[in-house]
Design an enzyme around this catalytic site. Structure first.
Site, PDB file in Angstrom:
ATOM      1  N   ARG A   1      13.507  23.530 -18.620  1.00 53.31           N
ATOM      2  CA  ARG A   1      12.656  22.349 -18.495  1.00 53.31           C
ATOM      3  C   ARG A   1      11.804  22.511 -17.238  1.00 53.31           C
ATOM      4  O   ARG A   1      12.305  22.943 -16.192  1.00 53.31           O
ATOM      5  CB  ARG A   1      13.486  21.071 -18.363  1.00 53.31           C
ATOM      6  CG  ARG A   1      14.101  20.573 -19.652  1.00 53.31           C
ATOM      7  CD  ARG A   1      13.054  20.056 -20.647  1.00 53.31           C
ATOM      8  NE  ARG A   1      13.656  19.491 -21.836  1.00 53.31           N
ATOM      9  CZ  ARG A   1      13.875  20.175 -22.967  1.00 53.31           C
ATOM     10  NH1 ARG A   1      13.556  21.445 -23.064  1.00 53.31           N
ATOM     11  NH2 ARG A   1      14.410  19.574 -24.009  1.00 53.31           N
TER      12      ARG A   1
ATOM     13  N   GLU B   1       4.180  18.417 -19.297  1.00 54.71           N
ATOM     14  CA  GLU B   1       3.757  18.825 -20.649  1.00 54.71           C
ATOM     15  C   GLU B   1       3.171  17.648 -21.411  1.00 54.71           C
ATOM     16  O   GLU B   1       3.699  16.538 -21.284  1.00 54.71           O
ATOM     17  CB  GLU B   1       4.971  19.340 -21.436  1.00 54.71           C
ATOM     18  CG  GLU B   1       5.388  20.711 -21.018  1.00 54.71           C
ATOM     19  CD  GLU B   1       6.617  21.204 -21.772  1.00 54.71           C
ATOM     20  OE1 GLU B   1       6.793  20.829 -22.941  1.00 54.71           O
ATOM     21  OE2 GLU B   1       7.383  21.956 -21.176  1.00 54.71           O
TER      22      GLU B   1
ATOM     23  N   HIS C   1       5.797  26.081 -24.680  1.00 54.84           N
ATOM     24  CA  HIS C   1       7.114  25.533 -25.073  1.00 54.84           C
ATOM     25  C   HIS C   1       7.500  25.965 -26.490  1.00 54.84           C
ATOM     26  O   HIS C   1       7.601  25.140 -27.399  1.00 54.84           O
ATOM     27  CB  HIS C   1       7.118  23.995 -24.964  1.00 54.84           C
ATOM     28  CG  HIS C   1       8.511  23.421 -24.871  1.00 54.84           C
ATOM     29  ND1 HIS C   1       8.808  22.275 -24.175  1.00 54.84           N
ATOM     30  CD2 HIS C   1       9.699  23.837 -25.391  1.00 54.84           C
ATOM     31  CE1 HIS C   1      10.104  22.006 -24.274  1.00 54.84           C
ATOM     32  NE2 HIS C   1      10.676  22.943 -25.023  1.00 54.84           N
TER      33      HIS C   1
HETATM   34  C1  DGY Z   1      14.925  21.311 -27.214  1.00 50.98           C
HETATM   35  O1  DGY Z   1      15.232  21.081 -28.387  1.00 50.98           O
HETATM   36  O2  DGY Z   1      15.458  20.763 -26.270  1.00 50.98           O
HETATM   37  C2  DGY Z   1      13.896  22.340 -26.964  1.00 50.98           C
HETATM   38  O3  DGY Z   1      13.358  22.253 -25.705  1.00 50.98           O
HETATM   39  C3  DGY Z   1      12.818  22.359 -27.992  1.00 50.98           C
HETATM   40  O4  DGY Z   1      12.416  23.697 -27.968  1.00 50.98           O
END
Ligand code: DGY
Length: 331
Positions: A243, A272, A293
């Site tokens: 993240r 984002e 992402h």
């Molecule tokens: C999630 O599902 O947490 C991911 O970041 C999506 O790719």
């Protein structure tokens, strides 16, 4: 006939999942795939018994407080649950589930791809062969990157994804180090020949590549703060597929631009889908590799995530504990 639960899905999901969702539940789909505004989410939470959000929906305490009493379950189509105020939901008696496990290998593949792409200048090299550029041919001193084999990888967060990254990196002759709140089981450490660091600071100062693989929790916000990033060696690279908020992005940009850190491979960002223009300039200069992402973006993974959502909803309304409940101990 038993009343079917009313489910609102906030984004387009794979066809097979949407179809099954309609077969099983009273389902509202988002065929246009336009992200829902906070008002649209609030309205959905007034009518849905189950909300199926994704990481692009911010389900904060205010939205949860305003939800109708019929909302019983937030069955997120995601592994991470930092976009949901889980504490507020649980306090209101709304259960929360996620989709763990099914995107581990895909995310680890993408992490490894970035671990290779940044030091070996993969994207820069690929850009040379484009219609508007001429390639002068091979030379002994051009496009030299850094060797990956023999380097030390420091994994921040040695859960499922961290361990899957470690397995891959070992095959590339990289030695494995990690920092995790809890030391992993001795047999896991042994299999990965992994070295545990209780001090993140100490590990950061000694690694060639740092990979962020921990979840985003209140405790990991800016875990890689400016002070900690400054501990990294000037030859070191940072890879983040977890993240964006775990790393102080402004500090990272500053340190890469000044040469205090060699470069970075990023799949996630602090704001984002907004990308800091300074990061784009560093990408142009070949200092960072940026991906939108897409760590878990495989057809197989997305279908398996959807299947988990279906199973969680079904179990909940059959009176069972859904297998992927997010529990207070996980926050
Ligand atoms: C999630 O599902 O947490 C991911 O970041 C999506 O790719």
């Amino acid at each position: 006939m038993k009343k079917r639960p009313h489910v609102v899905v906030t984004r387009r999901l794979p066809d097979a999942i949407e179809t099954r969702m309609r077969e099983l539940f009273e389902t509202e789909l988002n065929i246009d795939d336009v992200p829902m505004s906070p008002d649209a989410l609030a309205a959905a939470m007034q009518r849905a018994e189950v909300l199926v959000p994704t990481v692009t929906d911010r389900i904060d305490a205010a939205l949860i407080a305003a939800a109708g009493p019929q909302l019983k379950l937030i069955a997120s189509f995601s592994n991470g649950f930092d976009h949901i105020d889980v504490e507020a939901a649980l306090k209101r008696g709304i259960a929360v589930t996620n989709t763990p496990g099914v995107l581990t290998e895909d995310t680890a593949d993408m992490t490894m791809a970035l671990i290779l792409a940044v030091p070996r200048r993969l994207v820069e090299g690929a850009r040379v062969l484009s219609a508007d550029r001429d390639w002068a041919g091979w030379t002994p001193t051009w496009m030299l990157g850094r060797r990956v084999t023999g380097k030390r990888l420091g994994i921040v967060g040695m859960g499922r994804i961290g361990q899957a990254v470690a397995r891959r990196a070992r095959a590339f002759g990289v030695s494995i180090h990690y920092h995790n709140r809890h030391r992993v089981a001795p047999q896991v450490e042994e299999a990965l020949e992994a070295t545990w660091w209780d001090s993140l600071d100490q590990m950061l100062a000694r690694m060639d590549i740092i990979s962020i693989n921990c979840p985003r929790t209140p405790g990991t916000y800016h875990l890689l703060s400016e002070r900690r990033l400054k501990l990294m060696r000037p030859e070191a690279y940072l890879v983040n597929t977890a993240r964006g908020e775990i790393v102080d992005e402004a500090a990272l940009i500053k340190l890469i631009a000044s040469g205090a850190i060699a470069g970075a491979g990023l799949d996630v960002y602090e704001n984002e889908p907004m990308i800091n223009p300074k990061l784009l300039r560093l990408a142009e200069a070949g200092k960072v590799v940026l991906l939108p992402h897409m760590g878990s973006a495989t057809i197989e993974g997305r279908i398996e995530m959807g299947e988990k959502v279906l199973i969680n909803i079904r179990a909940f309304f059959d009176g069972h504990k859904p297998p992927d409940r997010v529990l207070p101990s996980m926050l």
